[in-house]
Design an enzyme around this catalytic site. Structure first.
Site, PDB file in Angstrom:
ATOM      1  N   ASP A  89      22.643 -12.342  58.283  1.00 51.67           N
ATOM      2  CA  ASP A  89      21.755 -13.183  57.938  1.00 51.67           C
ATOM      3  C   ASP A  89      22.320 -14.529  57.945  1.00 51.67           C
ATOM      4  O   ASP A  89      23.598 -14.779  58.051  1.00 51.67           O
ATOM      5  CB  ASP A  89      21.265 -12.785  56.485  1.00 51.67           C
ATOM      6  N   SER A  90      21.407 -15.792  57.918  1.00 49.56           N
ATOM      7  CA  SER A  90      21.899 -16.950  58.252  1.00 49.56           C
ATOM      8  C   SER A  90      22.767 -17.792  57.207  1.00 49.56           C
ATOM      9  O   SER A  90      23.452 -18.759  57.307  1.00 49.56           O
ATOM     10  CB  SER A  90      20.662 -17.943  58.708  1.00 49.56           C
ATOM     11  N   GLY A  91      22.797 -17.204  55.977  1.00 50.99           N
ATOM     12  CA  GLY A  91      23.268 -17.999  54.869  1.00 50.99           C
ATOM     13  C   GLY A  91      22.066 -18.933  54.040  1.00 50.99           C
ATOM     14  O   GLY A  91      22.328 -19.489  53.078  1.00 50.99           O
ATOM     15  N   GLY A  92      20.917 -18.649  54.933  1.00 44.89           N
ATOM     16  CA  GLY A  92      19.597 -19.457  54.156  1.00 44.89           C
ATOM     17  C   GLY A  92      19.423 -18.967  52.622  1.00 44.89           C
ATOM     18  O   GLY A  92      19.046 -19.873  51.784  1.00 44.89           O
ATOM     19  N   PHE A  93      19.501 -17.691  52.634  1.00 39.89           N
ATOM     20  CA  PHE A  93      19.063 -17.158  51.142  1.00 39.89           C
ATOM     21  C   PHE A  93      20.166 -17.500  50.119  1.00 39.89           C
ATOM     22  O   PHE A  93      19.647 -17.758  49.152  1.00 39.89           O
ATOM     23  CB  PHE A  93      19.144 -15.581  51.342  1.00 39.89           C
ATOM     24  N   ASP A 143      17.125 -21.233  57.090  1.00 38.76           N
ATOM     25  CA  ASP A 143      15.954 -21.749  56.513  1.00 38.76           C
ATOM     26  C   ASP A 143      16.232 -22.045  55.027  1.00 38.76           C
ATOM     27  O   ASP A 143      17.515 -21.797  54.526  1.00 38.76           O
ATOM     28  CB  ASP A 143      15.175 -20.549  56.664  1.00 38.76           C
ATOM     29  N   GLN A 194       8.142 -18.781  56.277  1.00 38.46           N
ATOM     30  CA  GLN A 194       8.084 -19.143  54.690  1.00 38.46           C
ATOM     31  C   GLN A 194       6.642 -19.649  54.211  1.00 38.46           C
ATOM     32  O   GLN A 194       5.803 -19.715  55.093  1.00 38.46           O
ATOM     33  CB  GLN A 194       9.322 -20.122  54.397  1.00 38.46           C
ATOM     34  N   GLY A 221      11.407 -14.947  51.638  1.00 41.73           N
ATOM     35  CA  GLY A 221      10.838 -15.784  50.639  1.00 41.73           C
ATOM     36  C   GLY A 221       9.784 -14.723  49.762  1.00 41.73           C
ATOM     37  O   GLY A 221       8.948 -15.369  48.989  1.00 41.73           O
ATOM     38  N   ASP A 271      15.364  -4.554  55.166  1.00 40.67           N
ATOM     39  CA  ASP A 271      16.754  -4.382  54.411  1.00 40.67           C
ATOM     40  C   ASP A 271      16.641  -4.666  52.979  1.00 40.67           C
ATOM     41  O   ASP A 271      15.759  -5.442  52.553  1.00 40.67           O
ATOM     42  CB  ASP A 271      17.742  -5.566  55.228  1.00 40.67           C
ATOM     43  N   CYS A 309      18.422  17.889  49.377  1.00 33.68           N
ATOM     44  CA  CYS A 309      19.027  16.805  49.933  1.00 33.68           C
ATOM     45  C   CYS A 309      19.939  17.222  50.938  1.00 33.68           C
ATOM     46  O   CYS A 309      20.801  17.947  50.730  1.00 33.68           O
ATOM     47  CB  CYS A 309      19.276  15.758  49.080  1.00 33.68           C
ATOM     48  N   CYS A 311      22.203  15.121  52.346  1.00 36.96           N
ATOM     49  CA  CYS A 311      23.689  14.251  52.276  1.00 36.96           C
ATOM     50  C   CYS A 311      24.832  15.007  51.833  1.00 36.96           C
ATOM     51  O   CYS A 311      24.450  15.947  51.148  1.00 36.96           O
ATOM     52  CB  CYS A 311      23.295  12.773  51.545  1.00 36.96           C
ATOM     53  N   CYS A 314      25.116  15.443  47.788  1.00 32.58           N
ATOM     54  CA  CYS A 314      24.223  16.301  47.563  1.00 32.58           C
ATOM     55  C   CYS A 314      24.754  17.805  47.777  1.00 32.58           C
ATOM     56  O   CYS A 314      24.411  18.908  46.995  1.00 32.58           O
ATOM     57  CB  CYS A 314      22.690  16.317  47.563  1.00 32.58           C
ATOM     58  N   HIS A 340      24.260   8.812  48.885  1.00 32.91           N
ATOM     59  CA  HIS A 340      23.043   9.392  48.652  1.00 32.91           C
ATOM     60  C   HIS A 340      21.787   8.761  48.734  1.00 32.91           C
ATOM     61  O   HIS A 340      20.973   8.695  49.657  1.00 32.91           O
ATOM     62  CB  HIS A 340      22.986   9.942  47.283  1.00 32.91           C
TER      63      HIS A 340
END
Length: 378
Positions: A89-93, A143, A194, A221, A271, A309, A311, A314, A340
């Site tokens: 991720d770009s750092g925009g968030f 962004d 956006q 966004g 994500d 499950c 995993c 579990c 899990h």
RNA sequence: GUGGGUAUGGCGCAGUUGGCUAGCGCGCCAGAUUGUGGCUCUGGAGGCCGUGGGUUCGAGUCCCACUAUCCACC
């Protein structure tokens, strides 16, 4: 290389091939902000969990340990011992989430580091340079993510600036990939749509960025405070205006329901911090609804988190034991819960792909929605 | 045994010259959390203020006795 294998309505079953291997979509990207899944989950664990692609963060890695350090050590893949695709991720968030620590200008954003307070400047070029140093498989555009309840005029100005930033990102990424000592000359840049909750701004922006012919596009966004139904209707409106022969990524989303609704509307990549963050807090996803393991009713519960499950958590440990670990703040408690939840998410994505392959996504989605919205089992 | 201190929700404490529904931290119970600061936030339950007497219109606050506990001395 993006290949559509099958479609059902707008839902797509695809393959996305990169220099670090092929990703089967729809896919959930496991979030490892600082080159690690929080909760003491390693890259070795990720393979066991069926994770195809990992996500890390430009801003966080720039602040610590520093992208130059990672470049000197051969890039992020080698650094964290993960040879499959990585999206950064770009750092925009962080412009949005660390809002109290920044100032936005045309050239970029002035931050104060959340670690030591030192002043940091990040613009499109800096973000690309950092991501180039990291050598991720996919770099995200730098962004601005305006709040969903921002005024329309502000959103319009912000989106226009994000478009100008994207043009600069593309030029810089092309320059960096051509350099002699670049870590990953095949690094791809994804653009970000956006426009907050304004369909007209979103659609106009989607058209403009599509013209840049990038290898993938995301929708940013959303899921930042607006009601779910609003997010779904925005997807209905904007996804058709993004290139259909390229991957579509819905950033930061979401709950199992959000992911199903996203796939239904044509999204390939997701994500979210939910499985890991909520796992650390004892909030567990199951096909019988959420289990809040810290609730007192699990004190003597000898069953696994989810019966049946597959995993490792579990298959081995009881709710009562894991609850004790969480209460005692033992790191193992978080680890077992995160494992899990990540298994649950990755497994759900596999179920989604199987359903699409077999042309029964609609019925799968219906039954899964009923499961995930069930009340906690007793 | 003598002198002194302390007794307030599970734990640690505040409670001003006695005055209206006794607070706080932690813990406990429940809920939030969407491109992650291992956080943070929001609700809630729980106390006849050690016991018994007294003074007062009114006592967690003042007085007496008792009990428990801590420190010092013998």
């Amino acid at each position: 290389m993006y290949k559509i294998l099958k479609t059902e309505g707008r839902a797509k079953r695809c393959e996305f091939t990169t220099v670090h291997g092929t990703v089967q979509t729809p896919v959930f990207m496991n979030v490892g902000t600082a080159a690690a899944i929080k909760g003491a989950v390693s890259s070795v664990d990720l393979k066991d969990l069926g994770c195809q692609i990992e996500l890390s963060n430009t801003y966080h890695l720039h602040v610590r340990p520093g992208d130059e350090v990672i470049k000197k050590l051969g890039g992020i893949h080698r650094f964290m011992a993960w040879d499959r695709p990585i999206l950064t991720d770009s750092g925009g968030f962080q412009v949005f989430s660390l809002a109290s620590l920044r100032k936005i200008k045309e050239e970029g954003v002035y931050f104060n580091s959340h670690v030591d307070g030192r002043k940091i400047f990040m613009g499109p070029e800096q973000s690309m340079q950092i991501q180039s140093n990291l050598g991720s498989t996919v770099a995200m555009a730098f962004d601005e993510c305006p709040p969903s309840l921002a005024e329309k005029q502000y959103v319009k100005e912000s989106v226009d600036r994000t478009t100008r930033w994207l043009v600069r990102c593309k030029a810089e990424m092309e320059r960096l990939c051509a350099l002699e000592d670049t870590v990953n000359p095949d690094q791809m840049l994804f653009g970000i749509n956006q426009g907050a909750v304004y369909p007209d701004i979103r659609i106009e922006h989607a058209k403009r960025i599509s013209d840049l012919d990038l290898p993938g596009y995301s929708i940013g966004g959303l899921a930042v405070g607006e009601p779910n139904e609003v997010m779904y209707s925005i997807l209905d409106e904007v996804v058709p205006y993004l290139p259909q022969n390229k991957p579509t990524y819905l950033m930061g989303v979401g709950t199992p329901r959000d992911i199903l609704e996203g796939v239904y509307r044509g999204v390939d990549f997701f994500d979210c911090v939910y499985p890991s963050r909520n796992g650390r807090h004892g909030h567990l996803y199951t096909d019988k609804g959420t289990v809040r393991l810290l609730n007192a009713k699990y004190e003597l519960d000898d069953r696994p988190i989810e019966e049946g499950c597959g995993c490792s958590t579990c298959r081995t440990y009881s709710r009562a034991y894991i609850r004790h670990l969480l209460k005692a703040k033992e790191m193992l408690g978080m680890r077992l819960c995160v494992i899990h939840n990540l298994y649950y998410y990755n497994n759900m994505m596999r179920e989604i792909r199987d359903a699409l392959d077999e042309g029964r996504f609609a019925s799968y989605m219906k039954s899964k929605l009923e499961k995930v919205s069930a009340d906690n089992e007793k």
